[in-house]
Scaffold this active site. Structure first.
Site: not given
Length: 312
Positions: A158, A182, A254, A257, A280, A289
């Site tokens: 990111r 994150k 993004h 990514r 994730h 996805y």
């Protein structure tokens, strides 16, 4: 003693709420501002021009407000709406401004926009964009821009993770990169050959200054970037020099990514492999996805019955 006006009472409430968020919750100034903005939006929605009367607020009012924000043609793109509302009503209850803790009944909000398949590039388009980044940047920081964008393309990092990288986060001996992700999580990712070569090329021939941040501005005193907007600018400018169709503005940072995840799916990678690559925390995020694998979905689709009872 005169009763304070609606505006004055509202401002006093928000000031008290901001103090609560900052001192008791330890939130950043940016988050405090974002949370306090919702106070105005909710009270305006509930009371309009009438005086604010918190004792009249019900759970239905909160549900109607959340529906109002997320049910529009262009829904509010905020995954923390329910969290923000719980924080507000927890504060109101603890400060005895309301009698019942309405925060307990606030459900999570379904994010309908997440049902859309993310905009992504084909492998050839990814390479075209990488070359455009290198070619479109002035020579004095072309190596830096290329190294940053390559991290996005190869490892799915990111933008804030790239800006936060330190020189010590690159473990050259073991071929790993430490990622400041994150929520304060720290992860490890492999230092791929082309990515490592790009970073080394930047450090040796272009990077200046004494900062321990890996990527810095190219003007004295060569400070770290304040935020990740620089990457959005780099990608936007590079896209303008290509024939690649433009994504919506909020998806630019993004794009690589999403492209990495999508191309992994189409090459047969499992959802677990994709989840590990993109780091994730929620499997639900990775499941988005799965819709990219159209051929794979066809193999498990049931035949559609015809009106006569036969199968197509």
């Amino acid at each position: 003693m005169m009763k304070p006006s609606k505006t004055q009472a509202r401002e006093e409430l928000k000031a008290e709420y901001r103090t609560y968020l900052s001192r008791q919750r330890g939130l950043t100034d940016k988050t405090v501002y974002k949370y306090s903005i919702l106070v105005d939006r909710f009270l305006d929605f509930r009371f309009g021009e009438s005086p604010d009367d918190l004792s009249k607020v019900t759970g239905h009012d909160i549900a109607d407000f959340l529906q109002h924000l997320t049910g529009r043609v262009q829904p509010l793109r905020d995954k923390t709406l329910a969290t923000t509302m719980r924080s507000l009503f927890r504060f109101l209850f603890q400060s005895e401004k309301i009698e019942a803790n309405l925060a307990l009944g606030i459900p999570s909000v379904a994010q309908r926009y997440a049902r859309r398949i993310p905009y992504h590039l084909t492998p050839d388009q990814v390479e075209e964009l990488l070359e455009a980044v290198r070619a479109s940047a002035p020579s004095k920081y072309a190596k830096r821009n290329y190294a940053m964008v390559l991290l996005m393309a190869r490892l799915g990092l990111r933008s804030p993770e790239i800006i936060a990288m330190q020189l010590d986060d690159v473990d050259w001996r073991n071929g790993e990169i430490s990622i400041r992700g994150k929520g304060g999580f720290r992860d490890k990712a492999p230092l791929l050959q082309d990515t490592g070569e790009a970073i080394a090329d930047y450090i040796r021939h272009e990077r200046k200054g004494a900062s321990r941040c890996l990527f810095v501005a190219n003007r004295s005193p060569y400070r770290p970037f304040k935020d990740a907007k620089v990457l959005n600018t780099i990608l936007t400018q590079a896209l303008e020099t290509t024939n690649i169709s433009r994504p919506k503005q909020y998806t630019v940072s993004h794009i690589l990514r999403h492209s990495l995840a999508t191309n992994l799916v189409q090459r047969g990678a499992s959802l677990e492999e994709i989840s590990n690559t993109l780091r994730h925390r929620s499997r639900q995020t990775t499941l988005l996805y799965a819709r990219q694998d159209i051929d794979g979905l066809r193999t498990i689709a049931q035949s559609w019955p015809l009106a006569e009872g036969g199968l197509s």
